[in-house]
Design an enzyme around this catalytic site. Structure first.
Site, PDB file in Angstrom:
ATOM      1  N   GLY A  12      27.816 -62.703  57.821  1.00  0.00           N
ATOM      2  CA  GLY A  12      26.821 -63.413  58.636  1.00  0.00           C
ATOM      3  C   GLY A  12      26.010 -64.347  57.761  1.00  0.00           C
ATOM      4  O   GLY A  12      26.503 -64.870  56.750  1.00  0.00           O
ATOM      5  N   VAL A  14      23.372 -63.919  55.681  1.00  0.00           N
ATOM      6  CA  VAL A  14      23.130 -63.561  54.278  1.00  0.00           C
ATOM      7  C   VAL A  14      24.454 -63.471  53.517  1.00  0.00           C
ATOM      8  O   VAL A  14      24.588 -64.006  52.412  1.00  0.00           O
ATOM      9  CB  VAL A  14      22.371 -62.214  54.144  1.00  0.00           C
ATOM     10  N   ARG A  83      16.475 -58.583  61.752  1.00  0.00           N
ATOM     11  CA  ARG A  83      15.275 -58.412  62.581  1.00  0.00           C
ATOM     12  C   ARG A  83      15.114 -59.541  63.586  1.00  0.00           C
ATOM     13  O   ARG A  83      15.452 -60.674  63.309  1.00  0.00           O
ATOM     14  CB  ARG A  83      14.036 -58.442  61.674  1.00  0.00           C
ATOM     15  N   ARG A  89      11.169 -53.885  59.908  1.00  0.00           N
ATOM     16  CA  ARG A  89      12.443 -53.587  59.248  1.00  0.00           C
ATOM     17  C   ARG A  89      12.894 -52.169  59.625  1.00  0.00           C
ATOM     18  O   ARG A  89      14.067 -51.881  59.740  1.00  0.00           O
ATOM     19  CB  ARG A  89      12.297 -53.691  57.727  1.00  0.00           C
ATOM     20  N   ASN A  96      21.661 -49.674  61.524  1.00  0.00           N
ATOM     21  CA  ASN A  96      22.092 -50.058  60.182  1.00  0.00           C
ATOM     22  C   ASN A  96      22.483 -48.859  59.319  1.00  0.00           C
ATOM     23  O   ASN A  96      23.315 -48.991  58.420  1.00  0.00           O
ATOM     24  CB  ASN A  96      21.023 -50.943  59.526  1.00  0.00           C
ATOM     25  N   HIS A 176      10.362 -52.429  49.949  1.00  0.00           N
ATOM     26  CA  HIS A 176      10.465 -53.770  50.526  1.00  0.00           C
ATOM     27  C   HIS A 176       9.853 -53.717  51.915  1.00  0.00           C
ATOM     28  O   HIS A 176      10.516 -53.700  52.908  1.00  0.00           O
ATOM     29  CB  HIS A 176      11.941 -54.152  50.621  1.00  0.00           C
TER      30      HIS A 176
HETATM   31  N1  APR Z   1      31.291 -53.901  58.943  1.00  0.00           N
HETATM   32  C1  APR Z   1      31.287 -55.189  58.505  1.00  0.00           C
HETATM   33  N2  APR Z   1      30.451 -56.109  58.987  1.00  0.00           N
HETATM   34  C2  APR Z   1      29.589 -55.738  59.940  1.00  0.00           C
HETATM   35  C3  APR Z   1      29.525 -54.415  60.433  1.00  0.00           C
HETATM   36  C4  APR Z   1      30.443 -53.480  59.905  1.00  0.00           C
HETATM   37  N3  APR Z   1      30.471 -52.204  60.302  1.00  0.00           N
HETATM   38  N4  APR Z   1      28.556 -54.364  61.377  1.00  0.00           N
HETATM   39  C5  APR Z   1      28.019 -55.599  61.471  1.00  0.00           C
HETATM   40  N5  APR Z   1      28.635 -56.427  60.595  1.00  0.00           N
HETATM   41  C6  APR Z   1      28.403 -57.853  60.375  1.00  0.00           C
HETATM   42  C7  APR Z   1      28.155 -58.638  61.663  1.00  0.00           C
HETATM   43  O1  APR Z   1      29.368 -58.882  62.365  1.00  0.00           O
HETATM   44  C8  APR Z   1      27.496 -59.898  61.130  1.00  0.00           C
HETATM   45  O2  APR Z   1      28.437 -60.927  60.901  1.00  0.00           O
HETATM   46  O3  APR Z   1      27.231 -58.070  59.623  1.00  0.00           O
HETATM   47  C9  APR Z   1      26.886 -59.443  59.795  1.00  0.00           C
HETATM   48  C10 APR Z   1      25.384 -59.589  59.754  1.00  0.00           C
HETATM   49  O4  APR Z   1      25.109 -60.935  59.786  1.00  0.00           O
HETATM   50  P1  APR Z   1      23.857 -61.561  60.575  1.00  0.00           P
HETATM   51  O5  APR Z   1      23.786 -60.982  61.938  1.00  0.00           O
HETATM   52  O6  APR Z   1      23.920 -63.032  60.385  1.00  0.00           O
HETATM   53  O7  APR Z   1      22.604 -60.955  59.767  1.00  0.00           O
HETATM   54  P2  APR Z   1      22.022 -61.466  58.364  1.00  0.00           P
HETATM   55  O8  APR Z   1      20.943 -62.441  58.608  1.00  0.00           O
HETATM   56  O9  APR Z   1      23.139 -61.829  57.482  1.00  0.00           O
HETATM   57  O10 APR Z   1      21.312 -60.132  57.844  1.00  0.00           O
HETATM   58  C11 APR Z   1      22.086 -59.021  57.428  1.00  0.00           C
HETATM   59  O11 APR Z   1      20.558 -58.420  55.684  1.00  0.00           O
HETATM   60  O12 APR Z   1      18.477 -59.262  55.113  1.00  0.00           O
HETATM   61  C12 APR Z   1      19.152 -58.250  55.775  1.00  0.00           C
HETATM   62  O13 APR Z   1      17.650 -57.594  57.562  1.00  0.00           O
HETATM   63  C13 APR Z   1      18.857 -58.257  57.262  1.00  0.00           C
HETATM   64  O14 APR Z   1      19.867 -56.118  57.717  1.00  0.00           O
HETATM   65  C14 APR Z   1      20.051 -57.513  57.800  1.00  0.00           C
HETATM   66  C15 APR Z   1      21.184 -57.936  56.870  1.00  0.00           C
END
Ligand code: APR
Length: 313
Positions: A12, A14, A83, A89, A96, A176
């Protein structure tokens, strides 16, 4: 000699930003994993197609499985939900926890010698989950939070004083969360303590802004949380490890008595090198600083106990 292998779980905001920055720094070959079909493959291919422009040769592979991650040197875990406005958080906790547990099991099975860097929130609690599930020693399971919190503190001080952020060294301890402990006393601008340059009341406002730095961005973005600064902070940790820089960075880890914190995951200044956390830097804190750190650690401990109670692990 083979290039180092870095896996990034979660493609995603990050995760993809992390992979992009890692590839731009040519730190190794990158494997990008996500559960969404096609998405990590598409992003990886797009990044591969950037390489000719930059003249870089690292490989970026996208996948929905873990076979490609086998033998990773470092695994950065960003998978989970971010979030939304109004969420703390801690609200992310059960979703998570499940994600990080499942991911860590797969990662640890394929890469038993890897160093794990957690980014998923609530950060300190997710480091606890990964540490417990992987069974890895504490030197190889750490969380990215302090680097980001310090970067935010440095950015705000730079804006305040109109000086280069390169001149600013910041020091942030603790969890954090809103009770992180930015230490003004050990924060310097070209070697001068910031307490000599910014009046106490204004510095306190900057510290409060640093504590709420993540929330400030969530409020602006509305649909997610920060990702550029979190990604580059994780990349700084990866670089310190792979280049064996022995860099001192604040990282979340299992404290076992250091700073008076026992058996709790909290941000401490550590030396990062090829073996992961190679040393914990202990400096003496004032009574009030120490109290703040213990309050922050107490909050993390409560969260970890809450997770225990969920029966997921
Ligand atoms: N296995 C692999 N990927 C997964 C799984 C899993 N079981 N569950 C969710 N994902 C993927 C989602 O499909 C998504 O692409 O994790 C990704 C998360 O990306 P975003 O929704 O864009 O979130 P992001 O902004 O990247 O944040 C991710 O980092 O900073 C922290 O609080 C934030 O917990 C969050 C994490």
């Amino acid at each position: 000699m083979a290039r180092p292998k870095i896996s990034v779980i979660g493609a995603g905001n990050v995760g993809a930003s992390t992979a992009l920055m890692l590839s731009q720094m040519e730190l190794g070959d990158i494997v990008l994993v996500d559960i969404v079909e096609g998405m990590p493959q598409g992003k990886a291919l797009d990044m591969m197609e950037m390489n000719p422009v930059y003249g870089f040769d690292s490989n970026i592979t996208g996948t929905n499985g873990y076979d490609e991650t086998e033998g990773s040197d470092i695994v950065v875990i960003t998978s989970g939900i971010p979030r939304k406005p109004g969420m703390s958080r801690d609200d992310l906790i059960s979703t998570n926890t499940n994600v990080v547990k499942q991911v860590t099991e797969q990662v640890a099975a394929k890469s038993p010698n890897a160093i794990l860097i957690l980014v998923t929130n609530p950060l300190d609690a997710m480091v606890y989950v990964a540490h417990k599930v992987s069974g890895f020693p504490r030197e190889r399971v750490m969380g990215m939070a302090g680097v980001l919190d310090s970067a935010r503190f440095r950015a705000f001080i730079g804006m305040e004083l109109g000086v280069s952020v390169e001149n600013i060294n910041a020091f942030v301890l603790g969890g954090h969360g809103d009770d992180m402990v930015p230490l003004g006393r050990f924060t310097t601008v070209a070697g001068v303590p910031v307490t000599e340059l910014i009046p106490a009341q204004r510095l306190e406002e900057i510290i409060q802004r640093t504590r709420g730095g993540g929330g400030e961005i969530v409020k602006l973005l509305k649909t997610g949380s920060a990702f550029y600064a979190p990604a580059v902070s994780a990349v700084e940790m990866v670089e310190a490890i792979l280049k064996d820089k022995k860099k001192i960075l604040p990282c979340c880890m299992l404290a076992q008595g250091e700073y008076g914190v026992d058996n709790t995951f909290v941000g401490l200044p550590v030396k990062l090198g090829r073996d992961g956390i190679e040393e914990i830097f202990e400096i003496s804190l004032s009574d009030s600083e120490s109290k703040e750190l213990l309050v922050s650690a107490g909050h993390v401990k409560e969260l970890c106990e809450h997770i225990e109670g969920l029966g997921i692990l």
